[in-house]
Design an enzyme around this catalytic site. Structure first.
Site, short mmCIF file in Angstrom:
data_model
loop_
_atom_site.label_atom_id
_atom_site.label_comp_id
_atom_site.label_asym_id
_atom_site.label_seq_id
_atom_site.Cartn_x
_atom_site.Cartn_y
_atom_site.Cartn_z
N SER A 1 2.12 0.79 1.64
CA SER A 1 1.29 1.75 0.73
C SER A 1 1.84 3.13 0.69
CB SER A 1 -0.32 1.71 0.81
OG SER A 1 -0.79 0.29 0.61
N LEU A 2 2.80 3.45 -0.26
CA LEU A 2 3.34 4.89 0.11
C LEU A 2 2.77 5.72 -0.67
CD1 LEU A 2 6.14 5.77 1.20
CD2 LEU A 2 7.16 5.40 -0.86
N HIS A 3 2.78 5.63 -2.04
CA HIS A 3 2.15 6.34 -2.99
C HIS A 3 2.46 7.83 -2.94
CE1 HIS A 3 -0.34 2.75 -3.33
NE2 HIS A 3 -1.04 3.01 -2.20
N ASN B 1 -6.07 2.16 -10.81
CA ASN B 1 -7.36 1.28 -11.26
C ASN B 1 -8.52 2.32 -11.15
OD1 ASN B 1 -9.20 -0.67 -11.77
ND2 ASN B 1 -8.94 -1.65 -9.77
N SER C 1 -0.09 -6.05 3.79
CA SER C 1 0.14 -4.50 3.10
C SER C 1 -0.67 -3.33 4.02
CB SER C 1 -0.50 -4.52 1.66
OG SER C 1 -0.52 -3.23 1.34
N CYS D 1 -5.55 -13.31 -2.52
CA CYS D 1 -5.54 -11.84 -2.04
C CYS D 1 -6.84 -12.02 -1.13
CB CYS D 1 -5.86 -10.85 -3.23
SG CYS D 1 -6.33 -9.17 -2.71
N CYS E 1 -7.15 -6.29 -6.41
CA CYS E 1 -6.92 -6.15 -5.00
C CYS E 1 -7.12 -4.55 -4.73
CB CYS E 1 -5.58 -6.49 -4.47
SG CYS E 1 -5.38 -8.29 -4.62
N GLY F 1 -9.86 -3.37 3.67
CA GLY F 1 -9.32 -3.16 5.26
C GLY F 1 -8.05 -3.02 5.25
N GLU F 2 -7.79 -2.47 6.70
CA GLU F 2 -6.27 -2.15 7.13
C GLU F 2 -5.90 -3.17 8.21
OE1 GLU F 2 -3.62 -0.15 6.70
OE2 GLU F 2 -2.92 -1.52 8.31
N CYS G 1 -8.37 6.51 2.10
CA CYS G 1 -7.27 7.11 0.97
C CYS G 1 -8.16 7.34 -0.25
CB CYS G 1 -6.46 5.89 0.63
SG CYS G 1 -5.60 5.21 2.33
N GLU H 1 -15.14 -10.01 -1.27
CA GLU H 1 -14.59 -10.61 -2.33
C GLU H 1 -13.02 -11.24 -2.25
OE1 GLU H 1 -15.09 -7.91 -5.36
OE2 GLU H 1 -17.14 -8.48 -6.08
N CYS I 1 -8.70 5.19 -3.35
CA CYS I 1 -9.12 3.75 -3.24
C CYS I 1 -10.68 3.64 -3.09
CB CYS I 1 -8.40 3.29 -1.84
SG CYS I 1 -8.89 1.70 -1.35
N CYS J 1 -13.40 -0.24 5.20
CA CYS J 1 -12.22 0.32 5.74
C CYS J 1 -12.41 1.82 6.41
CB CYS J 1 -11.04 0.62 4.83
SG CYS J 1 -9.44 0.95 5.41
N1 SAH Z 1 -5.26 -1.24 3.74
C1 SAH Z 1 -4.28 -1.95 3.07
C2 SAH Z 1 -4.39 -3.16 2.41
C3 SAH Z 1 -5.51 -3.14 1.35
S1 SAH Z 1 -5.15 -1.90 -0.13
C4 SAH Z 1 -3.31 -0.87 2.21
O1 SAH Z 1 -3.81 0.24 2.11
O2 SAH Z 1 -2.10 -1.05 2.14
C5 SAH Z 1 -4.09 -2.89 -1.23
C6 SAH Z 1 -3.30 -2.07 -2.15
O3 SAH Z 1 -4.46 -1.63 -3.13
C7 SAH Z 1 -2.67 -0.71 -1.47
O4 SAH Z 1 -1.38 -0.59 -1.89
C8 SAH Z 1 -3.74 0.28 -1.95
O5 SAH Z 1 -3.07 1.56 -1.93
C9 SAH Z 1 -3.91 -0.16 -3.61
N2 SAH Z 1 -5.13 0.50 -4.24
C10 SAH Z 1 -6.09 0.80 -3.50
N3 SAH Z 1 -7.03 1.40 -4.54
C11 SAH Z 1 -6.34 1.26 -5.61
C12 SAH Z 1 -6.77 1.76 -7.12
N4 SAH Z 1 -7.81 2.18 -7.41
N5 SAH Z 1 -5.87 1.39 -7.92
C13 SAH Z 1 -4.53 0.78 -7.64
N6 SAH Z 1 -4.24 0.35 -6.58
C14 SAH Z 1 -4.94 0.56 -5.45
FE1 SF4 Z 2 -8.29 1.49 3.30
FE2 SF4 Z 2 -6.06 0.47 2.29
FE3 SF4 Z 2 -8.04 1.64 0.89
FE4 SF4 Z 2 -6.45 3.17 2.18
S1 SF4 Z 2 -5.88 1.96 0.37
S2 SF4 Z 2 -8.87 3.18 2.06
S3 SF4 Z 2 -5.99 1.70 3.88
S4 SF4 Z 2 -7.98 -0.18 2.00
#
Ligand code: SAH
Ligand code: SF4
Length: 446
Positions: free
Chosen positions: A296-298, A373, A274, A171, A416, A242-243, A182, A158, A185, A178
């Site tokens: 993606s710090l978190h 989300n 990202s 996006c 995204c 994906g990463e 995480c 998508e 995610c 992936c």
């Molecule tokens: N893999 C890469 C890029 C794709 S994820 C990465 O991790 O950076 C893009 C962004 O969406 C990342 O910051 C990820 O942490 C965030 N993300 C993933 N799942 C999410 C969710 N359920 N709610 C909010 N943000 C989310």
């Molecule tokens: Fe993969 Fe990014 Fe999701 Fe982590 S946040 S599982 S690296 S897509």
């Protein structure tokens, strides 16, 4: 400084997506039969049978996504004389990326004989669109299908387009699924199917520009919501599936063509990659690609980040922040965006906010708070709005601006980090439940 306060004004790169009571436009169609769909008034469902794109499925190699050198070699192989190769490559790049053609017959300054040879050996066809959804506020989501590579099956991804007054953000994805896991995610619950090729990464941008009339001879669909001036797709965020840094070479080739002045000519400042923190590739990203970086710090403690973003076990915070400090081209005008998903009672305390500010001390940074989300089966919850506000106020006071974005209603599921493949689609009941939740998405800053 924030000028006004609302439940949404802490948002920087994100746009709030909400369900609206108006239906969406959905369609199943073939690529060359789109105009009726594009012009359908919001609320009308248009369906057409799905027809495969035979040229793309033919297995012929694509000329899209090749470096100049690779394209030169491909042309030499079909007999283009060596002394013509450079000129032909420039000609083809212009047709493919500046004019946006997807049919060799439209390359009017290329002799018919050569066009026939090109046609026989290569394809420049766009990927197939399986489904398109148009939100009543102009956000568009496409489900695209790519042909199998090798023995694999066709894959689907998508892609989301978010129009705003001064920019249009696309996006895009770098992989199907992936390999990382995480815990918050949805993509992380899916296995890695495969890397996307440079062609497939670039095809996402080409396809969006086609659909939005963003090439010289294109026409913007009637009633489409696009930026009032300039490019319809002005920004890219690599925040789909994906990463990207685990698919470095293909991502690099695609982004270099996307930002090449003789290619798709996007400003490198308007392309954001990202990463979850693949430390060894961070320097190369700045050095060899030169785009903006988002991390993606978190979490601000290793024990917590190990759980949320497990790649942290391999590349802990200290190494990650050090890599960020050394990011080529970093300055107050070119900051790194740190993404921080707000998880209730997990990482959203004021103590976390304080540690976040400490951690980023001295790094030219923007902080992007993302309301979590939720997805079916997750154990996490989004932080309360009041808590997000408090968190945002704290980091604001520490000097991190939170530009105000107007909240916008959304009626399609488009986030995204949440983009998924057909194989992993939710059951209808799950989907409806999911769609009923408020979801967040990213735009990109200049
Ligand atoms: N893999 C890469 C890029 C794709 S994820 C990465 O991790 O950076 C893009 C962004 O969406 C990342 O910051 C990820 O942490 C965030 N993300 C993933 N799942 C999410 C969710 N359920 N709610 C909010 N943000 C989310
Ligand atoms: Fe993969 Fe990014 Fe999701 Fe982590 S946040 S599982 S690296 S897509």
């Amino acid at each position: 400084m924030r000028e006004k306060c609302s439940a949404f004004d802490f948002l920087d790169m994100q746009t709030i997506f909400r369900l609206s009571d108006r239906p969406v436009v959905r369609c199943m169609e073939r690529w060359d039969n789109v105009m009726s769909v594009m012009q359908a008034p919001a609320g009308l469902a248009v369906k057409a049978p799905l027809i495969a794109n035979s040229d793309l499925m033919s297995g012929k190699p694509s000329l899209i996504g090749l470096t100049r050198e690779e394209m030169g070699e491909a042309l030499a192989e079909i007999g283009v004389p060596q002394k013509q190769v450079k000129m032909r490559v420039s000609q083809l790049w212009n047709w493919l990326y500046v004019r946006g053609v997807s049919d060799f017959d439209n390359m009017t300054n290329v002799a018919k004989e050569l066009r026939e040879k090109l046609k026989a050996a290569f394809t420049i066809a766009r990927p197939e669109i399986v489904e398109e959804q148009i939100s009543n506020d102009g956000t568009r989501k496409w489900l695209m299908r790519f042909p199998p590579r090798g023995a694999g099956r066709p894959v689907e991804i998508e892609m989301v387009y978010i129009p705003e007054e001064g920019r249009g953000t696309l996006c895009i994805s770098s992989q199907v699924g992936c390999s990382l896991t995480c815990s918050f995610c949805h993509t992380g619950t899916q296995r890695l199917v495969r890397n996307l090729t440079a062609e497939e990464i670039l095809a996402q941008l080409l396809l969006a520009r086609d659909r939005l009339g963003d090439f010289p001879d294109g026409s913007t669909p009637v009633g489409a919501y696009v930026p009032s001036e300039g490019r319809k797709v002005s920004n890219i965020v690599m925040m789909g599936m994906g990463e990207p840094l685990y698919n470095f070479e293909h991502v690099k080739t695609a982004l270099l063509i996307a930002t090449d002045g003789d290619g798709l000519s996007l400003s490198k400042r308007r392309v954001t990659l990202s990463t979850s923190g693949v430390v060894p590739e961070i320097f190369r990203t700045g050095d060899e690609i030169g785009v903006m970086l988002a991390i993606s710090l978190h979490a601000v403690r290793d024990d917590l980040r190990d759980m949320l973003v497990p790649i942290n076990k391999k590349y802990p915070l200290k190494e990650l922040i050090e890599a960020c400090r050394n990011y080529p081209g970093l300055s107050n005008a070119r900051r790194i965006t740190f993404e921080y998903v707000m998880l209730k009672d997990v990482n959203d305390s004021l103590e976390d906010a304080k540690m976040l500010v400490q951690l980023l001390k001295g790094v030219p940074a923007k902080i992007n708070l993302i309301p979590f989300n939720p997805w079916p089966g997750t154990n996490y919850q989004c932080s309360d709005w009041a808590q997000i506000e408090k968190f945002a106020d704290f980091i604001n006071q520490a000097g991190y601006a939170s530009p105000i974005r107007t909240p916008r209603g959304r009626d399609i599921l488009a986030a995204c980090g949440q983009l998924k493949s057909e194989s992993e689609r939710m059951r209808k009941t799950e989907r409806l439940a999911f769609e009923a939740m408020m979801i967040a998405n990213h735009g990109a800053d200049d």
